[in-house]
Design an enzyme around this catalytic site. Sequence first.
Site, short mmCIF file in Angstrom:
data_model
loop_
_atom_site.label_atom_id
_atom_site.label_comp_id
_atom_site.label_asym_id
_atom_site.label_seq_id
_atom_site.Cartn_x
_atom_site.Cartn_y
_atom_site.Cartn_z
N CYS A 89 0.84 -1.20 0.00
CA CYS A 89 0.00 0.00 0.00
C CYS A 89 0.88 1.25 0.00
O CYS A 89 2.08 1.19 0.29
CB CYS A 89 -0.92 -0.02 1.22
N HIS A 139 3.38 -13.20 3.26
CA HIS A 139 3.87 -14.41 3.94
C HIS A 139 4.39 -15.48 2.99
O HIS A 139 4.62 -16.62 3.43
CB HIS A 139 2.76 -15.01 4.80
N CYS A 168 8.08 -43.10 41.07
CA CYS A 168 6.95 -43.44 41.92
C CYS A 168 5.71 -42.68 41.50
O CYS A 168 5.77 -41.49 41.17
CB CYS A 168 7.29 -43.13 43.37
N CYS A 183 0.87 3.40 2.14
CA CYS A 183 1.30 3.65 3.51
C CYS A 183 2.54 2.83 3.87
O CYS A 183 3.10 3.00 4.95
CB CYS A 183 0.17 3.34 4.49
#
Length: 539
Positions: free
Chosen positions: A226, A241, A286, A228
């Site tokens: 974008c 990703h 135990c 931004c």
Amino acid sequence: MEDDYYVSSDDDYYDEDDDRNNMELLEYVENYENLRPEAPTSKRDDLQRVMDVLSLKEYRARTLLIHYRWDVDKVLAVLVERGKDRLYAEAGVTVVEDDNLVSSQFSSEVMCGICMDEIPSDQVTIMDCGHYFCNNCWTEHFIVKINDGQSRRIKCMAHKCNAICDEAIIRNLVSARDPNLAEKFERFLLESYIEDNRKVKWCPSVPHCGNAIRIEEDELLCEVECACGLQFCFKCLSKAHSPCSCRMWELWCQKCQDESETVNYIAVNTKPCPKCNKLVEKNGGCNLVICVCGQPFCWLCGAPTGSDHTWDSIAGHSCGRFKEDEDMKLELAKRDLFRYTHYFNRYQAHTDSFKLESTLKKSIQEKISRLEEKELMFKDLSWATKALYRLFRSRQIISYSYPFAYHMFGDLFENEMTAEERTIKQNLFEDQQQQLEANMEKLSLFTEEPFHEYGHEQIMELRMRILNLSTLTDKLCEKLYDCIENDLLGSLQWTRHSIAPYNSNGVEKASELTVSRDTTTSNSEIDLATNGMDISYTK
């Protein structure tokens, strides 16, 4: 053998400026505050195309496009396959021969079918479907629908009538009662182009930047940047990703967020004390364990007991549980936790390295500035910044390759491959991964050298090494993607996972459209300059 790759010429390495024209077409839709229902040129083009083909008014064309999620090709396909009548009926569009239905055709007073009052004919509105009601009832109906968020497709009030109301009538009646609500109606119509259009999506930045991205290609599985600065997957709106598929990344984020492997290990390897509820880990053979609060209890069933016991039994207590079952769960939990920790540590290490290497940009620029001050024979120092960009890009790929490997060779596809096939494919992938990782680390080492202190010959030698390493790293990234797409994901039979294709130039950057107001048009129209908008791309 270590320096065998320093053999290519200057023409072999990628040139970011030359390849800039090969970027996939992306449009940056204007900031939300600057948009109007007529604002985006692409939206106007879609409307005009449908209006021309079907000879429709604008609001009817918009109704069709909203119903078919602004897919003009889908509208035309339904027109060819099912005909115009079916196309209109499914979208709730009513087209009448006489397009001048007015209240003057009624007598002086008309009974409204909603409030059952006798209403003067000049206070009655008739829709294209032929149904008419008083303006007050229409207005109340429109206000309720707008407040309920149903502005995009407000249907006629008549029973079982699916016709969509004329948005101009809605605008006029609502604005007379509540101008602010009429503006809200306009915003909803605008948002329909973004939220109902599969090729347009809001930027998922937090806090929201107010931008939306539009792509021209039919393939929605891509990564964009974008205005931004946020890079994200256009399909799932998560951060970029690849080479992970969207499903793999979703599972990985969930696992990292809730630390499910650690929780599983604690659940199997510890038991809550029946008295104080603190978790207790067994450190001996135990089956009688004692909490720090002093409460003894049976490890097998968790029930409180006395303190008298032998090595194989507890006095007065028998739960009948099999110890082998607990040991098996414990070993599985340890194995799964060790495997998750292996991939997570490497993913996190490369993510941290990427953050640290981000500071190199300023360092590289300072070194370039010092070299330029020396007025050396060569002026082109772009190889340093391009190498830094290649380092960033390959570091991201390597980082996300570990979550991919965790799911690819784990339980997600256990029914798709035999154990032998999984081993072969894992070895193939890890070989590609390690080659890329090794060359990437060498590139990182060379970019950190203080080349601003070197002589001319040393700089030229370092330049050739960095250029060749950058080219090789780029090719290894492409090779890794090819392995994932064809040899690993491409061979799956029962499930389908796709990844965003590899782009040597990195994540595509959206181009911004500038707004310019044409004084010759009406106040409701805004034209957009097309500078930087029609950049075509052919694969």
